[in-house]
Write a protein that holds these residues in place. Structure first.
Motif, PDB file in Angstrom:
ATOM      1  N   GLY A 185       0.782  -1.228   0.000  1.00  0.00           N
ATOM      2  CA  GLY A 185       0.000   0.000   0.000  1.00  0.00           C
ATOM      3  C   GLY A 185       0.815   1.279   0.000  1.00  0.00           C
ATOM      4  N   GLU A 186       2.158   1.156   0.064  1.00  0.00           N
ATOM      5  CA  GLU A 186       2.975   2.385   0.082  1.00  0.00           C
ATOM      6  C   GLU A 186       2.812   3.122  -1.258  1.00  0.00           C
ATOM      7  OE1 GLU A 186       5.749   2.902  -1.824  1.00  0.00           O
ATOM      8  OE2 GLU A 186       6.125   0.938  -2.677  1.00  0.00           O
ATOM      9  N   PRO A 187       2.827   4.452  -1.222  1.00  0.00           N
ATOM     10  CA  PRO A 187       2.495   5.224  -2.434  1.00  0.00           C
ATOM     11  C   PRO A 187       3.663   5.471  -3.384  1.00  0.00           C
ATOM     12  CG  PRO A 187       2.746   6.702  -0.566  1.00  0.00           C
ATOM     13  CD  PRO A 187       2.951   5.311  -0.033  1.00  0.00           C
ATOM     14  N   GLN A 188       4.909   5.261  -2.926  1.00  0.00           N
ATOM     15  CA  GLN A 188       6.061   5.667  -3.739  1.00  0.00           C
ATOM     16  C   GLN A 188       6.181   4.864  -5.040  1.00  0.00           C
ATOM     17  OE1 GLN A 188       6.341   5.121  -0.414  1.00  0.00           O
ATOM     18  NE2 GLN A 188       6.663   7.228   0.276  1.00  0.00           N
ATOM     19  N   ILE A 189       5.818   3.599  -5.017  1.00  0.00           N
ATOM     20  CA  ILE A 189       6.075   2.735  -6.174  1.00  0.00           C
ATOM     21  C   ILE A 189       5.342   3.221  -7.427  1.00  0.00           C
ATOM     22  CG2 ILE A 189       4.210   1.121  -5.582  1.00  0.00           C
ATOM     23  CD1 ILE A 189       7.612   0.275  -7.246  1.00  0.00           C
ATOM     24  N   LEU A 190       4.142   3.760  -7.264  1.00  0.00           N
ATOM     25  CA  LEU A 190       3.403   4.232  -8.440  1.00  0.00           C
ATOM     26  C   LEU A 190       4.174   5.335  -9.148  1.00  0.00           C
ATOM     27  CD1 LEU A 190       0.947   4.264 -10.274  1.00  0.00           C
ATOM     28  CD2 LEU A 190      -0.220   5.752  -8.619  1.00  0.00           C
ATOM     29  N   GLY A 191       4.716   6.276  -8.382  1.00  0.00           N
ATOM     30  CA  GLY A 191       5.521   7.341  -8.969  1.00  0.00           C
ATOM     31  C   GLY A 191       6.777   6.802  -9.631  1.00  0.00           C
ATOM     32  N   GLN A 192       7.383   5.784  -9.027  1.00  0.00           N
ATOM     33  CA  GLN A 192       8.594   5.196  -9.598  1.00  0.00           C
ATOM     34  C   GLN A 192       8.304   4.485 -10.919  1.00  0.00           C
ATOM     35  OE1 GLN A 192       9.519   2.871  -6.120  1.00  0.00           O
ATOM     36  NE2 GLN A 192      11.061   4.330  -5.387  1.00  0.00           N
ATOM     37  N   VAL A 193       7.168   3.789 -10.981  1.00  0.00           N
ATOM     38  CA  VAL A 193       6.797   3.104 -12.220  1.00  0.00           C
ATOM     39  C   VAL A 193       6.483   4.133 -13.315  1.00  0.00           C
ATOM     40  CG1 VAL A 193       5.142   1.547 -13.332  1.00  0.00           C
ATOM     41  CG2 VAL A 193       5.954   1.052 -11.025  1.00  0.00           C
ATOM     42  N   LYS A 194       5.778   5.193 -12.951  1.00  0.00           N
ATOM     43  CA  LYS A 194       5.467   6.239 -13.930  1.00  0.00           C
ATOM     44  C   LYS A 194       6.743   6.877 -14.479  1.00  0.00           C
ATOM     45  CE  LYS A 194       0.790   7.575 -12.532  1.00  0.00           C
ATOM     46  NZ  LYS A 194      -0.075   8.654 -11.995  1.00  0.00           N
ATOM     47  N   GLU A 195       7.725   7.085 -13.599  1.00  0.00           N
ATOM     48  CA  GLU A 195       8.986   7.674 -14.049  1.00  0.00           C
ATOM     49  C   GLU A 195       9.731   6.715 -14.979  1.00  0.00           C
ATOM     50  OE1 GLU A 195      12.294  10.327 -14.362  1.00  0.00           O
ATOM     51  OE2 GLU A 195      10.133  10.517 -14.028  1.00  0.00           O
ATOM     52  N   ALA A 196       9.720   5.416 -14.666  1.00  0.00           N
ATOM     53  CA  ALA A 196      10.361   4.423 -15.534  1.00  0.00           C
ATOM     54  C   ALA A 196       9.691   4.397 -16.908  1.00  0.00           C
ATOM     55  CB  ALA A 196      10.286   3.039 -14.882  1.00  0.00           C
ATOM     56  N   PHE A 197       8.375   4.518 -16.926  1.00  0.00           N
ATOM     57  CA  PHE A 197       7.622   4.543 -18.186  1.00  0.00           C
ATOM     58  C   PHE A 197       7.965   5.797 -18.991  1.00  0.00           C
ATOM     59  CE2 PHE A 197       3.468   5.529 -20.380  1.00  0.00           C
ATOM     60  CZ  PHE A 197       3.587   4.539 -21.351  1.00  0.00           C
ATOM     61  N   ARG A 198       8.078   6.929 -18.302  1.00  0.00           N
ATOM     62  CA  ARG A 198       8.414   8.189 -18.980  1.00  0.00           C
ATOM     63  C   ARG A 198       9.789   8.099 -19.628  1.00  0.00           C
ATOM     64  NH1 ARG A 198      11.489  12.278 -18.606  1.00  0.00           N
ATOM     65  NH2 ARG A 198      12.435  11.566 -16.663  1.00  0.00           N
ATOM     66  N   ILE A 199      10.752   7.521 -18.901  1.00  0.00           N
ATOM     67  CA  ILE A 199      12.111   7.393 -19.438  1.00  0.00           C
ATOM     68  C   ILE A 199      12.113   6.492 -20.667  1.00  0.00           C
ATOM     69  CG2 ILE A 199      14.403   6.431 -18.953  1.00  0.00           C
ATOM     70  CD1 ILE A 199      14.037   7.409 -16.043  1.00  0.00           C
TER      71      ILE A 199
END
Length: 418
Positions: free
Chosen positions: A109-123
């Motif tokens: 349930g931690e929120p950080q992973i969603l941002g990390q996945v979005k950043e990986a997708f952006r790259i």
């Protein structure tokens, strides 16, 4: 769509292995380009965090990805093979959805992973290694993560000391706006708790420490005020929430001092958070009316209870993921099969028309009715040829192997995918 995913995480590998396979931000773009330059790898994305390294690609063979990871990091297969996991097609989709929805995180349930996945997708998008398939997969994964958070309570309960402190403070005071926090002892955990309380609405922060310079330094972080350690008891009256973490060998706040503070506050509640070991505050303080004392064990009990609630909510979240995986697979398989049927019809119809035109001079003596009959007969022949493969494609539209069959039929009939 043929998906392959290879990775390792905190569940399968210790930190010394994870750090050897990690991709720095500077290396990600070149790594992605190198991967898709390989034969039979069409699209790729790399997620690299402190807790996991995962490569997902549109490719028929996960061994290609394993080879790439080992070659890129110049590490032998034998040294990492037991730590790596691989998923194909449906299971790869399920894993991507679970990771993005924080169901595979160290703290569920931690929120950080969603941002990390979005950043990986952006790259990966910037590197030009994302196409139709990975774009569809990741956009659906983000929607699934949002659905899990909105339809379950997986991220609502505090599961860290700092968040537990905020949760308890809200139960005591309700609204935290206008409340003052005092930090006694400049530990990292105390600083983190104060940061979360500040974000939750606390208006001001007082900081005291045996080393006054450290108190001044930390007070600047919160735009607060530093208090000399020898005078901190004089300032406690103005504090609604007191966080202690001094490392002193004895209590620095006893029952008598707490009673005096409560009296000076005219019995307004005060919340003590004692995260020091040994403890800074006499447990007897909890017996005073309007004094609420929680030590590190009390906070851990709150965290443990909340973790149980998260695990209950995680079961609901897993069902959402299962439903979404099924729906996504159905959509993607249909998307692979239906265009093949259309392309197959168009291809054979073109062959039929071209052959009629090529032999038009041999048909010139036929009457219009006879020419129409030839046209109808050739159409019927084409339809009879097309019937078996098209029926098979329709039946396989919802089958995981549907994409493979569509690919095979395109090769047999020399139909180029559009």
């Amino acid at each position: 769509m043929q998906l392959a995913l290879v990775g390792l995480s905190h569940k399968t590998a210790p930190v010394e292995i994870r750090e050897r396979l990690a991709f720095s931000n500077d290396a990600l773009r070149s790594a992605l380009t190198s991967l898709v330059d390989r034969r039979r790898v069409n699209e790729a994305m790399i997620l690299s965090t402190c807790n996991r390294v995962e490569v997902v690609a549109e490719s028929p063979d996960d061994r290609l990805i394993r080879d790439f990871i080992c070659e890129f990091h110049q590490i032998s297969h034998d040294s990492v093979s037991t730590h790596l996991y691989s998923y194909r097609n449906v299971e790869a989709i399920r894993h991507v959805f679970r990771v993005t929805a924080s169901l595979d995180s160290m703290v569920i349930g931690e929120p950080q992973i969603l941002g990390q996945v979005k950043e990986a997708f952006r790259i990966a998008m910037d590197a030009g290694t994302v196409g139709m398939h990975l774009s569809a997969l990741m956009n659906r994964a983000f929607a699934v993560a949002k659905k899990v958070r909105s339809e379950t309570g997986i991220s609502q309960s505090a599961v860290s000391v700092s968040y537990a402190a905020v949760e308890l403070a809200r139960k005591i005071f309700g609204d935290l706006s206008g409340k003052t926090v005092m930090i006694i002892g400049a530990s990292k955990m105390g600083e983190l708790a104060a940061k979360h309380l500040r974000r939750a609405g606390a208006s001001s922060v007082l900081v005291t420490n045996r080393t006054f310079e450290r108190a001044v330094e930390l007070a600047k972080v919160f735009e607060g005020a530093a208090v000399p350690f020898e005078h901190f008891t004089d300032h406690m009256t103005g504090a609604d929430i007191v966080i202690t973490s001094t490392g002193a060998p004895h209590f620095i706040i006893g029952r008598n001092l707490a009673e005096q503070v409560i009296h000076r506050r005219k019995n307004k509640p005060i919340f003590f958070i004692d995260i020091a070991v040994p403890r800074d505050i006499d447990p007897a303080v909890n017996q005073i009316d309007n004094a609420f004392l929680y030590d590190i064990d009390d906070l851990q009990q709150v965290i443990d209870a909340n973790l149980k609630e998260r695990f209950k909510e995680a079961m609901r979240a897993e069902q959402i993921v299962d439903d979404e995986v099924e729906a996504f697979c159905l959509k993607m398989q249909t998307r692979d099969v239906v265009p093949t049927i259309v392309q197959l019809r168009d291809s054979l119809e073109k062959v039929r028309r071209d052959e009629i035109e090529r032999n038009r001079r041999h048909l010139k003596d036929l009457s219009p009715d006879q020419q129409a009959a030839v046209d109808q007969i050739t159409k019927s022949i084409v339809n009879k040829i097309l019937h078996p493969p098209i029926e098979q494609l329709k039946q396989m539209a919802h089958d995981p192997q549907g994409a493979d069959l569509a690919d095979l039929i395109r090769k047999i009939f020399n139909v180029k995918p559009q």
